[in-house]
Write a protein that holds these residues in place. Structure first.
Motif, PDB file in Angstrom:
ATOM      1  N   ASN A  43       0.845  -1.187   0.000  1.00 47.12           N
ATOM      2  CA  ASN A  43       0.000   0.000   0.000  1.00 47.12           C
ATOM      3  C   ASN A  43       0.886   1.245   0.000  1.00 47.12           C
ATOM      4  O   ASN A  43       1.573   1.523   0.980  1.00 47.12           O
ATOM      5  CB  ASN A  43      -0.908  -0.016   1.239  1.00 47.12           C
ATOM      6  CG  ASN A  43      -1.884   1.126   1.276  1.00 47.12           C
ATOM      7  OD1 ASN A  43      -1.526   2.278   1.036  1.00 47.12           O
ATOM      8  ND2 ASN A  43      -3.131   0.813   1.609  1.00 47.12           N
ATOM      9  N   ARG A  44       0.877   1.976  -1.108  1.00 49.61           N
ATOM     10  CA  ARG A  44       1.751   3.144  -1.260  1.00 49.61           C
ATOM     11  C   ARG A  44       1.489   4.221  -0.212  1.00 49.61           C
ATOM     12  O   ARG A  44       2.380   4.973   0.151  1.00 49.61           O
ATOM     13  CB  ARG A  44       1.626   3.727  -2.656  1.00 49.61           C
ATOM     14  CG  ARG A  44       0.302   4.428  -2.901  1.00 49.61           C
ATOM     15  CD  ARG A  44       0.099   4.845  -4.315  1.00 49.61           C
ATOM     16  NE  ARG A  44      -0.448   3.682  -5.000  1.00 49.61           N
ATOM     17  CZ  ARG A  44      -0.595   3.594  -6.298  1.00 49.61           C
ATOM     18  NH1 ARG A  44      -0.272   4.580  -7.077  1.00 49.61           N
ATOM     19  NH2 ARG A  44      -1.078   2.512  -6.845  1.00 49.61           N
ATOM     20  N   TYR A  45       0.277   4.307   0.291  1.00 54.43           N
ATOM     21  CA  TYR A  45      -0.059   5.338   1.276  1.00 54.43           C
ATOM     22  C   TYR A  45       0.516   5.000   2.651  1.00 54.43           C
ATOM     23  O   TYR A  45       0.971   5.883   3.378  1.00 54.43           O
ATOM     24  CB  TYR A  45      -1.568   5.553   1.335  1.00 54.43           C
ATOM     25  CG  TYR A  45      -2.095   5.997  -0.008  1.00 54.43           C
ATOM     26  CD1 TYR A  45      -1.825   7.276  -0.490  1.00 54.43           C
ATOM     27  CD2 TYR A  45      -2.806   5.120  -0.820  1.00 54.43           C
ATOM     28  CE1 TYR A  45      -2.271   7.682  -1.733  1.00 54.43           C
ATOM     29  CE2 TYR A  45      -3.261   5.524  -2.071  1.00 54.43           C
ATOM     30  CZ  TYR A  45      -2.988   6.795  -2.527  1.00 54.43           C
ATOM     31  OH  TYR A  45      -3.423   7.186  -3.760  1.00 54.43           O
ATOM     32  N   ILE A  46       0.503   3.731   2.999  1.00 50.50           N
ATOM     33  CA  ILE A  46       1.136   3.301   4.252  1.00 50.50           C
ATOM     34  C   ILE A  46       2.638   3.529   4.162  1.00 50.50           C
ATOM     35  O   ILE A  46       3.255   4.034   5.102  1.00 50.50           O
ATOM     36  CB  ILE A  46       0.798   1.828   4.567  1.00 50.50           C
ATOM     37  CG1 ILE A  46      -0.689   1.695   4.920  1.00 50.50           C
ATOM     38  CG2 ILE A  46       1.673   1.288   5.693  1.00 50.50           C
ATOM     39  CD1 ILE A  46      -1.159   0.264   5.141  1.00 50.50           C
ATOM     40  N   GLU A  47       3.232   3.174   3.028  1.00 48.17           N
ATOM     41  CA  GLU A  47       4.672   3.379   2.852  1.00 48.17           C
ATOM     42  C   GLU A  47       5.036   4.866   2.949  1.00 48.17           C
ATOM     43  O   GLU A  47       5.987   5.244   3.633  1.00 48.17           O
ATOM     44  CB  GLU A  47       5.124   2.821   1.503  1.00 48.17           C
ATOM     45  CG  GLU A  47       6.600   2.995   1.252  1.00 48.17           C
ATOM     46  CD  GLU A  47       7.047   2.436  -0.086  1.00 48.17           C
ATOM     47  OE1 GLU A  47       8.250   2.507  -0.372  1.00 48.17           O
ATOM     48  OE2 GLU A  47       6.199   1.927  -0.856  1.00 48.17           O
TER      49      GLU A  47
END
Length: 192
Positions: free
Chosen positions: A123-127
């Motif tokens: 998940n790019r947003y968590i990263e």
């Protein structure tokens, strides 16, 4: 608007800059953060300023949410090479004598550990959120003042989380991450 440089204008050096701070143009690396947020930044939210008090508490609250969720993500996947590298670096940190110069190495390893787990969620947003947290924590943790004993605890907890992830025990790993972050939060409370 005038920009003052140290040693210019009235010859007062950095005192001149501090005294006339309202006339300085300061580079703000979080300008983009302001453009996508309706609330003003709070104290402790700038890189280079240590997180303290409520800002530190909010940071841990947020990390407890995203890091545990990252591990439980259905798309979670860590490469065997990343796990081996992290294990090796943590074991080396455990076996090395602690010096003041070790704090930078510890922070980078710690930041890469937490960012790697967040990235493994798929998940790019968590990263990206973990990347921001690392930016906020950078100076606080570069100046490690919790001693070699806490370094050993941190490394052992990370190794235990890695072991559970490698075995596919993500539920246990998420619980261990929660325990790790809660313990780190408690330690930082006593030091602030």
């Amino acid at each position: 608007m005038r920009v003052l440089e140290a040693g210019h204008e009235d010859g007062a050096g950095f005192g001149c800059i501090c005294h006339r701070i309202s006339s300085l143009v300061v580079w703000d690396p979080l300008t983009e953060r302001r453009s996508d947020s309706s609330r003003p930044l709070r104290p402790g939210e700038y890189p280079g300023i240590q997180l303290r008090g409520r800002a530190r508490e909010e940071s841990y609250d947020f990390r407890l949410l995203i890091e545990c969720a990252a591990i439980l993500s259905p798309d979670f996947s860590l490469s065997a090479d990343w796990i081996r590298s992290m294990r090796s670096r943590h074991e080396a940190m455990l076996s090395a004598a602690w010096t003041d110069a070790s704090s930078g190495t510890l922070f980078e390893m710690n930041a890469e550990f937490h960012l790697g787990i967040s990235a493994a969620s798929g998940n790019r947003y968590i990263e990206e959120a973990m990347n921001r947290q690392n930016q906020l924590r950078r100076l606080s943790n570069y100046n490690w003042q919790r001693g070699a004993d806490r370094v050993a605890v941190t490394c052992r907890e990370h190794l235990e989380i890695l072991e559970r992830l490698e075995a596919g025990d993500n539920e246990v790993a998420a619980a261990l991450m929660r325990k790790h972050l809660t313990g780190a939060r408690g330690t930082s409370k006593t030091k602030n």
